[in-house]
Design a protein around this motif. Structure first.
Motif, short mmCIF file in Angstrom:
data_model
loop_
_atom_site.label_atom_id
_atom_site.label_comp_id
_atom_site.label_asym_id
_atom_site.label_seq_id
_atom_site.Cartn_x
_atom_site.Cartn_y
_atom_site.Cartn_z
N GLY B 93 -10.81 -21.20 -43.76
CA GLY B 93 -10.62 -21.78 -42.20
C GLY B 93 -12.08 -21.97 -41.68
N PHE B 94 -13.11 -22.17 -42.46
CA PHE B 94 -14.29 -22.45 -42.22
C PHE B 94 -15.22 -22.92 -43.29
CE2 PHE B 94 -14.00 -17.70 -42.90
CZ PHE B 94 -15.37 -17.61 -43.76
N GLN B 95 -16.49 -23.45 -42.95
CA GLN B 95 -17.28 -23.98 -43.87
C GLN B 95 -18.66 -23.24 -43.54
OE1 GLN B 95 -17.31 -27.86 -45.45
NE2 GLN B 95 -15.21 -28.11 -45.49
N CYS B 96 -19.32 -24.00 -42.71
CA CYS B 96 -20.82 -23.30 -42.26
C CYS B 96 -20.27 -22.26 -41.14
CB CYS B 96 -21.23 -24.28 -41.21
SG CYS B 96 -20.93 -24.59 -39.64
N GLY B 97 -19.27 -22.07 -40.70
CA GLY B 97 -18.94 -20.87 -39.74
C GLY B 97 -19.40 -20.77 -38.57
N TYR B 98 -20.15 -22.00 -38.04
CA TYR B 98 -20.81 -22.03 -36.53
C TYR B 98 -19.47 -21.92 -35.59
CZ TYR B 98 -24.02 -22.98 -33.18
OH TYR B 98 -24.98 -22.75 -32.17
N CYS B 99 -18.36 -22.68 -35.70
CA CYS B 99 -17.35 -22.72 -34.75
C CYS B 99 -16.43 -21.65 -34.86
CB CYS B 99 -16.54 -24.11 -34.99
SG CYS B 99 -15.51 -24.16 -36.32
N THR B 100 -16.63 -20.83 -35.75
CA THR B 100 -15.69 -19.73 -36.10
C THR B 100 -15.56 -18.71 -35.17
OG1 THR B 100 -15.99 -20.19 -38.43
CG2 THR B 100 -14.79 -18.42 -38.05
N LEU B 146 -13.48 -27.68 -31.55
CA LEU B 146 -13.90 -28.63 -32.51
C LEU B 146 -14.54 -27.93 -33.69
CD1 LEU B 146 -15.35 -31.54 -30.32
CD2 LEU B 146 -12.74 -30.76 -30.79
N CYS B 147 -14.46 -28.58 -34.86
CA CYS B 147 -15.13 -28.32 -36.15
C CYS B 147 -15.73 -29.25 -36.92
CB CYS B 147 -14.11 -27.53 -37.15
SG CYS B 147 -14.60 -26.85 -38.61
N ARG B 148 -17.04 -29.29 -36.67
CA ARG B 148 -17.84 -30.25 -37.27
C ARG B 148 -17.71 -30.26 -38.84
NH1 ARG B 148 -21.79 -33.00 -34.37
NH2 ARG B 148 -21.98 -34.29 -36.37
N CYS B 149 -17.40 -29.31 -39.53
CA CYS B 149 -16.95 -29.25 -40.99
C CYS B 149 -15.73 -29.64 -41.27
CB CYS B 149 -17.28 -27.82 -41.60
SG CYS B 149 -18.94 -27.24 -41.40
N GLY B 150 -15.04 -29.92 -40.32
CA GLY B 150 -13.48 -30.32 -40.59
C GLY B 150 -12.41 -29.14 -41.45
#
Ligand SMILES: Cc1cc2nc3c(=O)[nH]c(=O)nc-3n(C[C@H](O)[C@H](O)[C@H](O)COP(=O)(O)OP(=O)(O)OC[C@H]3O[C@@H](n4cnc5c(N)ncnc54)[C@H](O)[C@@H]3O)c2cc1C
Ligand code: FES
Ligand code: FES
Lengths: 326, 168
Positions: B93-100, B146-150
């Motif tokens: 459910g994440f890539q960079c984790g910033y929005c997490t 929003l999630c920039r990593c999609g």
């Protein structure tokens, strides 16, 4: 942001006393943002979220909603969902769950336009922000601007979804000020820009919105709100329609229609309503009514598409509302 | 008065301009809550205020005086993972984790809203008290994050799994 003091009003009387010399603060979702951008520069804030947030029906069936009620609380209220579904749907169409949890009814009524040039203090001229300075929206990015009711001075739209439903529901705004109480119909609360786009509402300096009132009516129970936007959620309206109707012997009896996204204020479509009263609901009748309402639209180069979009959205909503499965 | 942050009392700032977001990150070193747009558009700064999801970037810290703030640091039970945290890991459910952190705070409140029968824009019958949580419902209810990593599809999978486990 300029330095600012903060206090909480614990009663309506205190809010009115403080309103003369300070700016009222609801959830802050619009005001805090505009303070950061330098559009609004209050030196004193009076938090009015401790005032009445009650949502209750009076004996004669009118629904009274305190100005401090959060948008999310209104949308989720059982009476609103059953008696005024277009109001629930309109609120739920706006912003995000987080913003709706913060936003108050009073703040929603008073929110400023989302015109990009209005918010761009450093880079753009704006007659609404600085009267007489000019308008950089004209000839600029006009996609979100008005096609009806605008003036050469300003074509910014009113961004609220909630207010579009309130316009269709014949809602009233209860106001309290130093001179006492008064009531203004929601449709008269917001002004058209003419040559003073900075004067946006009927609220005078020192006045406080106390509550809104919505009459109970059969058309309100058979109602809905549809919003068309550039992405599926969390975006302001390009066009929206609030409508409710009743049928009698196969003909439209009562009907209310209001548009959002196309005008400087929630646009109550009186002409379309008059054309549809007593008429058999057909695609032709819906199109004729929409044509009549928008006959005087004067779009800008960048937003002429909204005329056809508004007509089709209205037809879709009316088709749905007059269908058998309602 | 005081602001209760994850159970600890904190003095509200002298300067009324300080946002709740800045109070958490700059003064309390609770950097789990993230700054994205700082104007209400992305949800990275989502925290719970008296249990409801709000944007800490548009909340003045003084507005939280006398109220209870829960951040991502306060959501988990000690060193154990919150069920949503575990599900986000399991479903990518994440890539960079910033929005997490914002996603998880928002999702935790969202699941409570659903059990309370709160409708959304895509709920067909607004009068219906029972909400059936479909992917479409989750997408709409989580559109403020929003999630920039999609990573949205993994996020929806993770939330759906936790919702299903809760219901079981
Ligand atoms: C990212 C984002 C997306 C959004 N999307 C949408 C959308 O799609 N649709 C939509 O409709 N809205 C949208 N909004 C706008 C949102 O609905 C408004 O910001 C909100 O309703 C304002 O309410 P508030 O209580 O936060 O007002 P505040 O920001 O606190 O105040 C706004 C104004 O109201 C005045 N005010 C507050 N209470 C009173 C009172 N009782 N009497 C008199 N004046 C008062 C204040 O002085 C101020 O001038 C969005 C906002 C954000 C940040
Ligand atoms: S940082 Fe608050 S919404 Fe983006
Ligand atoms: S995981 Fe990178 S922004 Fe969402």
């Amino acid at each position: 942001m300029n330095p600012v003091t903060y206090q909480r009003a614990s009663s309506l009387a205190e809010a009115v006393r403080l309103a003369e010399s300070s700016q009222l603060l609801g959830g802050g979702t619009n005001l805090v943002d505009l303070m950061r951008k330098g559009v609004e520069r209050p030196s004193q804030l009076t938090d009015v979220t401790a005032l009445s947030a009650a949502i209750a029906a009076t004996d004669d069936g009118r629904l009274v909603i305190g100005a401090a009620a959060r948008n999310s609380a209104v949308a989720a209220h059982p009476l609103v969902r059953s008696r005024h579904p277009m109001l629930s749907r309109a609120i739920l169409a706006g912003a995000s769950a987080q913003v709706r949890n913060m936003a108050t009814v009073g703040g929603n009524l008073m929110q400023r336009t989302r015109c990009l040039y209005f918010a761009d203090v450093a880079g753009s001229r704006c007659n609404k922000r600085q009267p007489g300075s000019g308008c950089d929206a004209a000839g600029g990015f006009e996609r979100y601007h008005a096609i009806i009711g605008a003036s050469p001075a300003c074509s910014a739209t009113h961004p609220s979804d909630m207010c579009v439903a309130l316009a269709a529901l014949d809602a009233d705004v209860r106001i309290v000020g130093p001179a006492g109480k008064r009531t203004v119909a929601l449709v008269d609360f917001h002004r058209l820009p003419e040559d003073r786009p900075d004067q946006e509402t009927a609220l005078k300096q020192g006045e406080v919105i106390e509550a809104i009132e919505i009459p109970d009516a059969p058309f309100a129970a058979r109602s809905d709100y549809r919003k068309v936007r550039d992405r599926a959620s969390y975006a302001f309206a390009l066009v929206s329609v609030a409508s409710g109707l009743t049928l009698r012997e196969g003909r439209i009896d009562e009907i209310r229609i209001a548009f959002g996204g196309i005008a400087p204020k929630p646009w109550r479509a009186y002409r379309a309503e008059a054309a549809l009263r007593g008429v058999v609901p057909t695609a032709e009748a819906f199109k004729a009514a929409a044509d009549l309402e928008l006959a005087e639209a004067t779009p800008l180069a960048g937003n002429a598409f909204k005329i056809a979009l508004a007509k089709r959205t209205l037809a879709a909503v009316l088709t749905d509302l007059s269908g058998d499965d309602r | 008065m005081a602001i209760r942050v994850n159970g600890t009392e904190v003095d509200p700032p002298e300067d009324a301009r300080v946002s709740l977001l800045d109070l958490l990150r700059e003064r309390l070193q609770l950097t789990g809550t993230k700054v994205g747009c700082n104007q209400g558009a992305c949800g990275a700064c989502t925290v719970l205020l008296d249990g409801n999801r709000v944007l800490s970037c548009l909340t003045l810290a003084v507005q939280a005086d006398g109220r209870e703030v829960t951040t991502i640091e306060g959501l988990a039970d000690g060193d154990g993972l919150h069920p949503l945290q575990a599900a986000f890991i399991e479903h990518d459910g994440f890539q960079c984790g910033y929005c997490t952190p914002g996603q998880i705070c928002a999702a935790s409140a969202m699941l409570r809203e659903v059990t309370e029968g709160v409708p959304s824009y895509v709920t067909a019958d607004l009068a219906e008290e029972h909400i059936t949580l479909s992917r479409e419902e989750i997408r709409e209810r989580m559109s403020g994050n929003l999630c920039r990593c999609g990573a949205h599809n993994g996020i929806i999978d993770a939330i759906l799994q936790v919702a299903t486990e809760k219901a079981a």
